[in-house]
Structures are given as C-alpha cells and as structure tokens.
Design a protein around this motif. Structure first.
Motif, PDB file in Angstrom:
ATOM      1  N   UNK A 185       2.387   3.101  -2.598  1.00 33.37           N
ATOM      2  CA  UNK A 185       3.828   3.133  -2.368  1.00 33.37           C
ATOM      3  C   UNK A 185       4.233   3.039  -0.905  1.00 33.37           C
ATOM      4  N   UNK A 186       3.325   2.625  -0.045  1.00 34.06           N
ATOM      5  CA  UNK A 186       3.671   2.475   1.358  1.00 34.06           C
ATOM      6  C   UNK A 186       2.873   1.342   1.980  1.00 34.06           C
ATOM      7  N   UNK A 187       3.438   0.728   2.982  1.00 35.54           N
ATOM      8  CA  UNK A 187       2.753  -0.308   3.753  1.00 35.54           C
ATOM      9  C   UNK A 187       3.447  -0.413   5.093  1.00 35.54           C
ATOM     10  N   UNK A 188       2.703  -0.799   6.107  1.00 34.01           N
ATOM     11  CA  UNK A 188       3.322  -0.966   7.417  1.00 34.01           C
ATOM     12  C   UNK A 188       2.500  -1.882   8.309  1.00 34.01           C
ATOM     13  N   UNK A 189       3.184  -2.513   9.237  1.00 30.12           N
ATOM     14  CA  UNK A 189       2.567  -3.291  10.299  1.00 30.12           C
ATOM     15  C   UNK A 189       2.748  -2.511  11.589  1.00 30.12           C
ATOM     16  N   UNK A 190       1.667  -2.302  12.306  1.00 29.70           N
ATOM     17  CA  UNK A 190       1.716  -1.564  13.564  1.00 29.70           C
ATOM     18  C   UNK A 190       1.730  -2.530  14.748  1.00 29.70           C
ATOM     19  N   UNK A 191       2.595  -2.240  15.702  1.00 33.19           N
ATOM     20  CA  UNK A 191       2.743  -3.068  16.891  1.00 33.19           C
ATOM     21  C   UNK A 191       2.678  -2.167  18.114  1.00 33.19           C
ATOM     22  N   UNK A 192       1.848  -2.512  19.079  1.00 38.85           N
ATOM     23  CA  UNK A 192       1.806  -1.756  20.330  1.00 38.85           C
ATOM     24  C   UNK A 192       2.471  -2.578  21.427  1.00 38.85           C
ATOM     25  N   UNK A 235      -5.400   5.764  13.253  1.00 38.81           N
ATOM     26  CA  UNK A 235      -6.462   5.171  12.444  1.00 38.81           C
ATOM     27  C   UNK A 235      -6.870   6.119  11.325  1.00 38.81           C
ATOM     28  N   UNK A 236      -6.926   7.395  11.636  1.00 40.34           N
ATOM     29  CA  UNK A 236      -7.276   8.396  10.637  1.00 40.34           C
ATOM     30  C   UNK A 236      -6.254   8.413   9.497  1.00 40.34           C
ATOM     31  N   UNK A 237      -4.983   8.293   9.855  1.00 44.62           N
ATOM     32  CA  UNK A 237      -3.933   8.261   8.837  1.00 44.62           C
ATOM     33  C   UNK A 237      -4.078   7.034   7.940  1.00 44.62           C
ATOM     34  N   UNK A 238      -4.327   5.877   8.559  1.00 49.26           N
ATOM     35  CA  UNK A 238      -4.525   4.664   7.771  1.00 49.26           C
ATOM     36  C   UNK A 238      -5.704   4.824   6.817  1.00 49.26           C
ATOM     37  N   UNK A 239      -6.791   5.349   7.324  1.00 47.65           N
ATOM     38  CA  UNK A 239      -7.982   5.528   6.498  1.00 47.65           C
ATOM     39  C   UNK A 239      -7.723   6.497   5.343  1.00 47.65           C
ATOM     40  N   UNK A 240      -6.908   7.495   5.571  1.00 51.10           N
ATOM     41  CA  UNK A 240      -6.560   8.441   4.506  1.00 51.10           C
ATOM     42  C   UNK A 240      -5.792   7.732   3.401  1.00 51.10           C
ATOM     43  N   UNK A 300      -1.893  -2.167   4.356  1.00 50.75           N
ATOM     44  CA  UNK A 300      -1.368  -2.920   3.228  1.00 50.75           C
ATOM     45  C   UNK A 300      -2.168  -2.506   1.998  1.00 50.75           C
ATOM     46  N   UNK A 301      -1.532  -1.922   1.013  1.00 53.89           N
ATOM     47  CA  UNK A 301      -2.266  -1.404  -0.151  1.00 53.89           C
ATOM     48  C   UNK A 301      -2.980  -2.503  -0.936  1.00 53.89           C
ATOM     49  N   UNK A 302      -4.055  -2.102  -1.568  1.00 52.58           N
ATOM     50  CA  UNK A 302      -4.811  -3.028  -2.396  1.00 52.58           C
ATOM     51  C   UNK A 302      -3.995  -3.409  -3.611  1.00 52.58           C
TER      52      UNK A 302
END
Length: 254
Positions: free
Chosen positions: A64-71, A51-56, A250-252
């Motif tokens: 230049x990056x986007x990802x979907x996280x799956x647990x 979560x910290x990484x996403x918030x950063x 997902x970037x703005x």
C-alpha cells in the motif's frame, strides 16, 4: 512524534521528472512530496536509516505504499508518491507495517531519523501533460540525474504562463526536437505558485550537451519563446538532483 503522525508523513513520501515505469499503467498526475532538510553531517546516518526503512517494507511485502527518493545537492531528501486524490492522505498504510515489525521497533527507527534534520515539509504537486513535451521514443530509464527549473509567478499571470509554456512546447514539436521534458505545477502546501520543468540525463554533462544541440536546432525562435515565459516569472531557480533507486520503494506485483 507519534507513530500515526509519522505514518501519514511517510505516506507523503515521495522534485520531479519521476520514472513512471514503476507506477500504474495510467500515468498519475497528482503527487505528494515530503522533504527532509537533512544536516550535512548527518547524511550518512540518514541514508542508513532510509535504506533500513525500505528494506523493512520489502521484507514485509508492503503493497500500500511506494515512493521515489531524490537527493538534492543542498542536503534535501525528497520523497515522491503518486496519489489519486486528496482523500488518499487520510489513509495510514504504516499501520500494517507497525503490526508486522512492531510499533516500538518502527518508532525507534523514525526517532533516529528525526535526529538527522531540524525541519521537513509536505506539499502536493501536479504533472501537467498538456505542457510537457515527450517526443517519440523518449525515456528517462537509467537517467537518474535531474535538472529542475522552477518558474515562480503571480497567481494573476497563471493563464498567460500556461499559454507561454504551451507555445514553447509547440515550437519543440514543430522543430521535431528530441529533447523531452516534463512540466509540474505547484499545489496544496506550496508557499508560492510555480511551474517546474524537469530534464533527465545520465549526468549533468549529458544534459548540457543535449541542451546545446537543441539550442542549435531551435535557433533564435527558442530565445524568443523562452523570453515570453521568463518575463512572466517573479523568480527563477535551477536545482540539480539525483534519483536514488536504492532508497526508493516499489512494491512487488506478485
């Protein structure tokens, strides 16, 4: 692990039935998948860092990056990112983030994450539109539960497997089924060849109920068509997982 190497791995961030509403207008067909095999006792810490990484990335408006996280129920955290081609893997979008938040700070964050697992892996998968069944009005929006059905096969049987899966899709179309599904194929970095069928629902109960209703609609034809697929498989796995929007990025567009 050095920051550059971590950057390439995080670019690889990204099992499936992904929500493409946040992707490009043209649906991508190639994805890089990074899997962390997280130790159960470290899962709370791991999610805190993720979560910290996403918030950063949000704070620094990383485009230049986007990802979907799956647990996954067995402790795997899978990150899926769309790519145009293999050449995309040569880029390092993390360089910009390191400059904005500082290399030492970013390095510490990833060092802490490394303590949460003993192994991870990267692979490419391909979405196969011709084998996927997307009925009119079908959407995975707000349906974050997933069933992934892995059909492993010998390379010599790929053409037959494609044909069998195609006949299943034709049956669904003929019967006007409303039960949509997406099909993916293993790519570079996979130990074995497989097709993966992804089914979405709000929870496992909804998927099960939909499956029962679809079974009644298709009747005996479903069993016969699925047998043509199963008899070609060397192995079958069913995996349940959850899309994690709070850990996805997902970037703005602004």
């Amino acid at each position: 692990m050095k920051i550059l190497k971590k950057g390439i791995l995080i670019l690889s961030i990204a099992l499936f039935a992904f929500n493409f509403s946040n992707a490009q207008d043209e649906q991508p067909t190639m994805f890089v998948v990074h899997t962390d095999n997280v130790k159960f006792e470290m899962m709370p810490k791991y999610e805190e860092i993720a979560l910290k990484f996403k918030q950063s990335c949000e704070e620094n408006d990383m485009k230049d990056m986007s990802w979907t996280t799956i647990s996954v129920e067995d402790g795997r955290y899978v990150y899926v990112s769309p790519i145009k081609n293999m050449a995309d893997l040569d880029t390092n979008p993390m360089q910009g983030l390191a400059q904005k938040m500082g290399k030492e700070k970013m390095g510490k964050m990833f060092d802490d994450m490394d303590e949460c697992y003993d192994s991870h892996s990267d692979a490419i998968i391909h979405y196969v539109p011709k084998l996927s069944f997307i009925p009119e009005g079908y959407s995975t929006k707000d349906k974050n539960h997933r069933e992934y059905h892995f059909l492993y096969y010998a390379p010599k049987n790929e053409a037959e497997m494609r044909d069998a899966l195609g006949k299943v899709k034709d049956m669904y179309k003929t019967k006007d089924s409303k039960a949509g599904y997406e099909v993916y194929k293993s790519g570079f970095g996979s130990d074995e060849n497989y097709f993966m069928v992804a089914i979405a629902g709000t929870d496992g109960l909804e998927i099960e109920k939909g499956g029962e209703e679809n079974k009644k609609l298709l009747g005996n034809e479903q069993e016969a068509a699925l047998w043509e697929v199963i008899k070609l498989a060397t192995k079958y796995d069913k995996v349940e997982a959850t899309i994690r929007p709070e850990l996805s990025y997902y970037p703005s567009n602004e």
